[in-house]
Scaffold this active site. Structure first.
Site, mmCIF file in Angstrom:
data_model
loop_
_atom_site.group_PDB
_atom_site.id
_atom_site.type_symbol
_atom_site.label_atom_id
_atom_site.label_comp_id
_atom_site.label_asym_id
_atom_site.label_seq_id
_atom_site.Cartn_x
_atom_site.Cartn_y
_atom_site.Cartn_z
ATOM 1 C CB SER A 1 2.305 -4.027 3.181
ATOM 2 O OG SER A 1 3.180 -2.801 2.217
ATOM 3 C CG HIS B 1 -1.276 -0.198 1.278
ATOM 4 N ND1 HIS B 1 0.421 0.566 1.581
ATOM 5 C CD2 HIS B 1 -0.469 -1.274 1.070
ATOM 6 C CE1 HIS B 1 1.572 -0.461 1.741
ATOM 7 N NE2 HIS B 1 0.596 -1.467 1.714
ATOM 8 C CG ASP C 1 1.186 3.564 2.913
ATOM 9 O OD1 ASP C 1 1.145 2.845 1.575
ATOM 10 O OD2 ASP C 1 2.255 2.329 2.892
#
Ligand SMILES: *[C@@H]1O[C@H](CO)[C@@H](O)[C@H](O)[C@H]1NC(C)=O
Ligand SMILES: *[C@@H]1O[C@H](CO)[C@@H](O)[C@H](O)[C@H]1NC(C)=O
Ligand SMILES: *[C@@H]1O[C@H](CO)[C@@H](O)[C@H](O)[C@H]1NC(C)=O
Ligand SMILES: *[C@@H]1O[C@H](CO)[C@@H](O)[C@H](O)[C@H]1NC(C)=O
Ligand SMILES: *[C@@H]1O[C@H](CO)[C@@H](O)[C@H](O)[C@H]1NC(C)=O
Ligand SMILES: *[C@@H]1O[C@H](CO)[C@@H](O)[C@H](O)[C@H]1NC(C)=O
Length: 759
Positions: free
Chosen positions: A546, A216, A143
């Site tokens: 996600s 994220h 990520d």
């Protein structure tokens, strides 16, 4: 040359400037005409004249380009290297002996408190695997990196790192060896592919280290395996104890995504390392283009990882509710769609006519005064045809100032619409769902008072705004509501089947919480991800597949802890066959985009039920051999199989391979003829028991026969096969029929979804 975009599967509230960068990359490429290629080498057939494979790789490369250097060499998930070449050099390299393929790199674009309880984990800790067993499991997250100072990475109570762990804590800008601990046991970054295409990283914008400047990666890794943190919340929303799914599991962060996207040569290098380091689960909330499996970087890396016993869990994509919008569909990947929780964040719009409508928001700041304010529709106060979407620079300040503006959803990110309204002098925003989004309410931490409204309320509010000569409204928000019904529902954005690459394999596999999820956040960006959002939070609430993917990655870690000898196929099977598709009242889970019951094309096997998954009774233990047989059924040549799987395998010409015979926990047929027969094999993972089959079919035109009707398992790990014969009495073409197959014993129910599309 067209760039293929791989992206994070978080909803568009964040990461809005990546599109701009993608254009820049395209220009850079045109100027220099060199690009990155991933070269696959036939390592097992190295010419005898070389001492080692690196020398051989180098010599092959030097024969076509004196100047080219290797970005990475790959030794685990594939054999070969990546390098920068002109198209001519690439072509001549491909013709050399021992080269399996020369593939241009793909650029992959950027795609809790409540969730453990909603999944039934909080209530029944007794059934969970023991602390020490879970702490032996490592979840590798590919990520944007991590923000290690968060309490979610606190390692209190954790013992030494597992003895099998071979990973490292790489250092760099804002990241040193003390950034890792017994929770965050590994952190690496992969930037060579990115920098080769894009130029050196601008360290004023992002850290050349595992540090997460985006948020994220911190969100996904803490969702999967964050430590428990009491008193977590975002601005007081979703207050409670935040914890990952596998609180005691270890995290290893592999940073592969940068401001400019996630580059294929970096992704495959990270997967290569993750396998070598010894992770047990790989979590990838990254998606991109769809290709045959032998050309898809993620699918190729995932195959070898799976063969090493690593479960690879990926997001299904946020391109729903359109049909066939899935990504990451290879049968060895666990593909995760998104559903809701029983929690929401209500906001209310009250109109001048006294009507009051309920929506959602995470706005935190000065509330609008109780008095009613003028209300306008963006499409009426703009000088642009896209004004109704509140695109940047389209609202006319003189017509917006001091008013509440109705903006339609779509086009740009939801929080960017608020920026435009605020810039034009507006005081509040009503974010209106169109038909596409139905009643789905995504809560965002907007920068001005906002209420997101479902389609029917939005239509009523617009109707009032268009018909009343002096429309007025006000917005109120600020609550967290639990026990919302019905829940879960399938998120509108969650990508849907049928599987666009191999329609015979039902995808997604499962759905998991993906809407309004609270988890850890970076200290380098605000909760909206907008450049001028100066707020800093340690937890954020965001939505997307996600977010659902790392839930399943964490649950897979729990299953691995409880059953260390289970294969990735067995773990996925347990999650699928115990997933549920109905509410307690017996009605099917709804699709929020239509308000109608959803189908296996929306939810796969259903919504995950981790407590049941720990004890599934029987599993479909899909093996590497099964996947190889599947590729034979796809008529792949030996060289295509080698590219997809990194191993030599020749299909047996005397054997009849069938796509339907892949020993998968779901049954799916595409373009089927009037009679089809599938075979499945179950493995007993519980005490001896007898199972009886039952079928519930919604389609009388298809007759489903299972043989035998009962299976008697007398010992652990015993295997038994059965066949399913489908006979269509009439075949309405262009339609899909669904059914559900169950093997039940006194203690266990092993369920499989069935989907058939007739062409
Ligand atoms: C690096 O290490 C020192 C202690 O050796 C520590 O004080 C510092 O905060 C660390 N972290 C970062 C991100 O530099
Ligand atoms: C609107 O309805 C909600 C929920 O019923 C209520 O909590 C809120 O106070 C109402 N607002 C107004 C202004 O009536
Ligand atoms: C505002 O826009 C709507 C929808 O496009 C339209 O129906 C309406 O007539 C417009 N109102 C004014 C005052 O222009
Ligand atoms: C539209 O309005 C914006 C905001 O007032 C202004 O900056 C822009 O120049 C206008 N464009 C046109 C084509 O009138
Ligand atoms: C594979 O080839 C066989 C024989 O030509 C054909 O019947 C079958 O449809 C092909 N399968 C696929 C998936 O293309
Ligand atoms: C299942 O197998 C066991 C052991 O062979 C036997 O004792 C039992 O009677 C069988 N049960 C059924 C329902 O066939």
């Amino acid at each position: 040359m067209k760039l293929v975009n791989f992206r994070f599967q978080v909803m568009a509230a964040l990461l809005c400037f990546c599109y701009m960068y993608v254009n820049v990359i395209a220009e850079v490429k045109n100027l220099q005409s060199k690009r990155t290629y991933i070269i696959r080498m036939d390592k097992s057939n190295m010419p005898a004249s070389f001492d080692d494979h690196l020398q051989w790789y180098d010599s092959s490369l030097k024969s076509v380009s004196e100047s080219a250097g290797m970005l990475y060499t790959y030794n685990n998930v594939i054999h070969g290297f990546s390098t920068r070449l002109t198209p001519e050099e690439a072509e001549s390299l491909e013709k050399q002996q021992g080269i399996l393929s020369v593939l241009p790199e793909m650029v992959y674009e950027l795609h809790t408190t409540r969730t453990p309880e909603f999944l039934g984990l909080g209530k029944s800790d007794a059934v969970l695997p023991e602390f020490d067993l879970v702490s032996e499991v490592v979840v590798g997250v590919l990520d944007t990196g991590v923000w290690p100072e968060l309490k979610s990475f606190d390692d209190k109570g954790l013992g030494p790192t597992p003895s099998t762990w071979k990973g490292e804590c790489e250092t760099g800008k804002n990241f040193n060896s003390s950034s890792c601990n017994r929770k965050l046991i590994g952190a690496r970054f992969f930037s060579q592919g990115y920098e080769a295409a894009f130029g050196p990283i601008d360290e004023t914008m992002e850290s050349k280290s595992p540090r997460d400047d985006d948020g994220h990666g911190t969100h996904t890794s803490t969702t999967a395996a964050g430590s428990a943190v009491s008193g977590a919340s975002l601005f007081g929303y979703a207050t409670g104890k935040a914890r990952g799914m596998a609180t005691q599991a270890r995290v290893a962060a592999y940073k592969v995504c940068w401001l400019g996207g996630c580059f294929g040569s970096d992704i495959i290098a990270a997967m290569d390392k993750a396998v070598e380091d010894g992770v047990n689960v790989i979590s990838m909330s990254i998606g991109g283009g769809l290709f045959d499996y032998y050309r898809d970087t993620v699918a190729i890396g995932a195959f070898t990882a799976t063969a090493h016993g690593i479960l690879v869990s990926c997001s299904a994509g946020n391109d729903g509710p359109s049909q066939g919008s899935l990504s990451n569909v290879a049968p060895w990947i666990t593909t995760v769609g998104a559903g809701t929780l029983d929690r929401d964040f209500p906001a209310y719009v009250t109109l001048g006519n006294g009507k009051n409508y309920s929506g959602a928001s995470l706005y935190h700041g000065n509330a609008l005064s109780d008095s009613l304010m003028p209300l306008v529709y963006a499409g009426n106060v703009s000088n642009s045809t896209s004004g109704f979407l509140c695109m940047s620079g389209t609202l006319i300040p003189a017509k917006v100032s001091g008013k509440i503006v109705i903006c339609d959803r779509g086009g740009n990110s939801r929080v960017e619409k608020g920026v435009e309204v605020k810039h034009a002098g507006g005081l509040g925003m009503i974010l209106a769902n169109t038909e596409l989004y139905g009643e789905e309410l995504i809560a965002d931490s907007h920068i001005l008072a906002t209420a997101a409204m479902g389609q029917s309320s939005a239509a009523a509010i617009k109707n009032y705004a268009f018909s009343d000569p002096k429309p007025v409204a006000t917005i109120a928000s600020g609550r967290t509501r639990l026990g919302v019904e019905p829940s879960p529902v399938v998120a509108a954005f969650s990508s849907r089947g049928p599987n666009p690459v191999t329609p015979e394999v039902l995808k997604p596999d499962v759905i998991a919480p993906g809407l309004n999820i609270l988890a850890g956040w970076t200290g380098a960006a605000g909760p909206t991800g907008l450049e001028d959002d100066s707020r800093r939070v340690t937890f954020n609430i965001i939505s997307g597949t996600s977010m659902s993917c790392p839930h399943v990655s964490g649950l897979a870690a729990l299953l691995k802890a409880a059953h260390s000898d289970w294969s990735p196929g067995a773990i996925r099977s347990a999650l699928m066959t115990t997933a549920y598709t109905k509410y307690k009242n017996g009605k099917t889970i709804l699709d929020v985009s239509t308000g109608q019951p959803s189908t296996p094309l929306d939810y796969g096997a259903g919504y995950v039920n981790p407590v049941a998954a720990l004890d599934p009774g029987l599993v479909y233990d899909t093996t590497v051999e099964d996947y190889l047989g599947f590729l034979c059924a796809l008529n792949y040549s030996s060289s295509q199989i080698k590219l997809a799987t990194n191993r030599d395998f020749t299909c047996d010409p005397s054997k009849k391979y069938s796509l339907g015979d892949l020993n998968y926990p779901s049954l799916c047929g595409a373009g089927v003829t009037s009679i089809v027969k599938y075979t499945r094999t179950l493995t007993n993972v519980a005490p001896p028991a007898t199972y009886k089959v039952s079928i519930s079919s919604e389609t009388p035109s298809v007759n489903i026969l299972v043989e035998p009707q009962s299976l008697n398992f007398s010992e652990q790990y015993e295997k038994k096969s059965y066949t399913v014969t489908f006979t269509a009495t009439s075949m309405p073409s262009g339609t899909t029929s669904f059914a559900h197959l169950e093997w039940s014993s006194r203690k266990h129910v092993v369920g499989s979804p069935i989907a058939f599309s007739w062409t």
